[in-house]
Design an enzyme around this catalytic site. Structure first.
Site, mmCIF file in Angstrom:
data_model
loop_
_atom_site.group_PDB
_atom_site.id
_atom_site.type_symbol
_atom_site.label_atom_id
_atom_site.label_comp_id
_atom_site.label_asym_id
_atom_site.label_seq_id
_atom_site.Cartn_x
_atom_site.Cartn_y
_atom_site.Cartn_z
ATOM 1 N N ARG A 101 -19.985 -31.324 25.839
ATOM 2 C CA ARG A 101 -20.797 -31.425 24.018
ATOM 3 C C ARG A 101 -21.203 -30.381 23.701
ATOM 4 O O ARG A 101 -22.059 -30.354 23.817
ATOM 5 C CB ARG A 101 -20.619 -33.203 23.927
ATOM 6 C CG ARG A 101 -20.920 -33.183 21.886
ATOM 7 C CD ARG A 101 -21.259 -34.391 21.886
ATOM 8 N NE ARG A 101 -19.699 -35.215 21.464
ATOM 9 C CZ ARG A 101 -19.283 -36.217 21.049
ATOM 10 N NH1 ARG A 101 -20.735 -36.938 20.358
ATOM 11 N NH2 ARG A 101 -18.138 -36.511 20.767
ATOM 12 N N HIS A 128 -11.628 -31.552 19.077
ATOM 13 C CA HIS A 128 -11.473 -33.142 19.170
ATOM 14 C C HIS A 128 -10.737 -33.571 20.344
ATOM 15 O O HIS A 128 -10.238 -34.722 19.896
ATOM 16 C CB HIS A 128 -12.734 -33.668 18.583
ATOM 17 C CG HIS A 128 -13.685 -34.669 19.001
ATOM 18 N ND1 HIS A 128 -13.971 -34.997 20.601
ATOM 19 C CD2 HIS A 128 -14.338 -36.471 18.218
ATOM 20 C CE1 HIS A 128 -14.206 -36.043 20.723
ATOM 21 N NE2 HIS A 128 -14.778 -36.625 19.752
ATOM 22 N N GLN A 131 -10.330 -37.109 21.676
ATOM 23 C CA GLN A 131 -10.599 -38.127 21.261
ATOM 24 C C GLN A 131 -9.405 -38.269 19.634
ATOM 25 O O GLN A 131 -8.465 -39.481 19.764
ATOM 26 C CB GLN A 131 -11.480 -38.095 19.495
ATOM 27 C CG GLN A 131 -11.461 -38.839 18.194
ATOM 28 C CD GLN A 131 -12.231 -40.828 18.585
ATOM 29 O OE1 GLN A 131 -12.986 -40.904 18.968
ATOM 30 N NE2 GLN A 131 -11.606 -41.840 18.328
ATOM 31 N N ASP A 219 -12.819 -39.100 8.393
ATOM 32 C CA ASP A 219 -13.784 -38.857 9.201
ATOM 33 C C ASP A 219 -15.054 -38.367 8.037
ATOM 34 O O ASP A 219 -15.027 -38.154 6.734
ATOM 35 C CB ASP A 219 -13.423 -37.911 10.260
ATOM 36 C CG ASP A 219 -14.863 -37.175 10.966
ATOM 37 O OD1 ASP A 219 -15.870 -37.828 11.463
ATOM 38 O OD2 ASP A 219 -14.500 -36.488 11.275
ATOM 39 N N CYS A 259 -12.345 -42.176 13.660
ATOM 40 C CA CYS A 259 -13.132 -41.053 14.739
ATOM 41 C C CYS A 259 -14.042 -42.540 15.467
ATOM 42 O O CYS A 259 -14.956 -42.422 16.756
ATOM 43 C CB CYS A 259 -13.304 -40.108 15.085
ATOM 44 S SG CYS A 259 -14.311 -39.352 14.069
ATOM 45 N N ARG A 287 -10.430 -44.681 23.853
ATOM 46 C CA ARG A 287 -10.890 -43.463 24.414
ATOM 47 C C ARG A 287 -11.405 -43.561 25.768
ATOM 48 O O ARG A 287 -11.248 -42.601 26.886
ATOM 49 C CB ARG A 287 -12.614 -43.538 24.173
ATOM 50 C CG ARG A 287 -12.453 -43.210 21.988
ATOM 51 C CD ARG A 287 -12.093 -41.095 22.524
ATOM 52 N NE ARG A 287 -12.314 -40.491 22.835
ATOM 53 C CZ ARG A 287 -14.242 -40.047 22.413
ATOM 54 N NH1 ARG A 287 -14.048 -40.363 21.123
ATOM 55 N NH2 ARG A 287 -14.561 -38.749 22.856
HETATM 56 N N1 NVA Z 1 -16.552 -34.541 12.691
HETATM 57 C C1 NVA Z 1 -17.878 -35.373 13.584
HETATM 58 C C2 NVA Z 1 -16.942 -35.943 14.640
HETATM 59 C C3 NVA Z 1 -17.895 -36.837 15.353
HETATM 60 C C4 NVA Z 1 -17.235 -37.813 16.727
HETATM 61 C C5 NVA Z 1 -18.228 -34.852 13.739
HETATM 62 O O1 NVA Z 1 -18.130 -33.260 14.653
HETATM 63 O O2 NVA Z 1 -19.772 -34.930 13.706
HETATM 64 N N1 CP Z 2 -15.930 -40.472 18.066
HETATM 65 C C1 CP Z 2 -16.644 -40.352 18.915
HETATM 66 O O1 CP Z 2 -16.367 -39.116 19.620
HETATM 67 O O2 CP Z 2 -18.492 -40.573 18.921
HETATM 68 P P1 CP Z 2 -18.720 -40.219 19.914
HETATM 69 O O3 CP Z 2 -20.040 -39.257 19.068
HETATM 70 O O4 CP Z 2 -20.062 -41.675 19.670
HETATM 71 O O5 CP Z 2 -19.137 -39.778 21.456
#
Ligand code: NVA
Ligand code: CP
Length: 304
Positions: A101, A128, A131, A219, A259, A287
């Site tokens: 990540r 992502h 997800q 989101d 998500c 997930r």
């Molecule tokens: N779009 C959000 C998704 C978090 C799971 C981010 O990148 O923070």
């Molecule tokens: N939806 C998602 O990826 O959640 P986290 O940021 O908690 O991993």
């Protein structure tokens, strides 16, 4: 083989993953052990916060008979500037796959270039995929199929939106995104999907996007790494919210997805998030199941 974006998989491969996820989920619910990853280890390198992605990947490995090691940027040499190309090659000598990540998508591409084990995208600024694959699994569970569905996306054209575009490109369902000017999805990703004849529309008009939709999706307005823009975004996204009025324009049995984490009162109201159309908790659970399928696919099936 790596999973950096949904476009890395063909429609047949995605269908196979969905079937595998349904099977592992059913087995898990019956308490039947399934341990194809005994002796295998997943390394997780996370440069951003996570609850779902981290816990679901670690749990998936344990259920499948393997192990997981979490490496945060802070207490590894990554945070002190060890090059990605060195980290990737060293990690590949210890673990059997790496979930990452991070921020820029080029960072995960660099890991994938130098890693000799599969690299899995656990979120970048651009995509992502895990997800959205879990989300498609949730649609199939709730609606029986993704075929013929009208999926709408309300809000930011962010990493989730880009992965939805690739899912629509591969699977052929209708996708309509309502995003304010200046916050549309990635132009190249959209262009490529459209060039392949995908049924994808981007508009600023929320009504157009949600009318008769089967699936509503949103989101946060400011993603991780955009904290400094939060106030500006709050103004730009004003009105791009899934609330009861917006839900009322969709099909009566439409499902609402997010998500998570959610910002109640911003992109979605408490009433809708907690209401009967919301499937967010099943979505979060999925997930675990889709990632078990991804791990088994990458570590066992595709290396056969
Ligand atoms: N779009 C959000 C998704 C978090 C799971 C981010 O990148 O923070
Ligand atoms: N939806 C998602 O990826 O959640 P986290 O940021 O908690 O991993």
């Amino acid at each position: 083989m790596h999973l950096l974006t949904i476009a890395d998989f063909s429609r047949e491969e995605i269908d196979r993953l969905l079937k595998m996820a349904e099977t592992v989920k059913a087995r898990h619910k019956k308490g039947i052990p399934h341990r194809p990853l005994m002796g295998k280890t997943l390394g997780l390198i996370f440069e951003k916060s996570s609850t779902r992605t981290r816990v679901s990947f670690e749990t998936a490995m344990y259920h499948l008979g393997g192990d997981a090691i979490f490496i945060s940027q802070r207490d590894s040499q990554i945070g002190r500037g060890e090059p990605i190309k060195d980290t990737a090659r060293v990690m590949s000598r210890y673990v059997d796959a790496i979930a990452i990540r991070t921020y820029g998508h080029e960072i995960i591409e660099e890991y994938a270039k130098y890693s000799t084990v599969p690299v899995i995208n656990g979120l970048t600024d651009l995509h992502h995929p895990c997800q959205v694959l879990a989300d498609v699994l949730t649609i199939v569970e709730k609606k029986g199929t993704y075929e013929g569905m009208k999926v709408s996306w309300i809000g930011d054209g962010n990493n989730m939106a880009n992965s939805w575009i690739e899912a629509a490109m591969r699977l052929g369902f209708e996708l309509i995104l309502a995003c304010p000017k200046g916050y549309w999805p990635h132009a190249e990703i959209l262009k490529r999907a459209k060039a392949q004849g995908s049924n994808i529309t981007v508009t600023e008009n929320i009504e157009e996007a949600v009318k008769n939709a089967d699936v509503l999706n949103t989101d946060v307005w400011a993603s991780m790494g955009q904290e400094e823009e939060a106030e500006k975004r709050m103004r730009a996204f004003d009105g791009y919210q899934i609330n009861s009025k917006v839900l009322g324009l969709a099909k009566k049995d439409a499902i609402v997805m997010h998500c998570l984490p959610a910002h109640r009162g911003e992109e979605i109201t408490e009433e809708v998030l907690e209401g009967p159309n919301s499937v967010v908790w099943d979505e979060a659970e999925n997930r675990l199941h889709i990632q078990k399928a991804i791990l088994e696919w990458l570590l066992v099936e595709s290396s056969r």
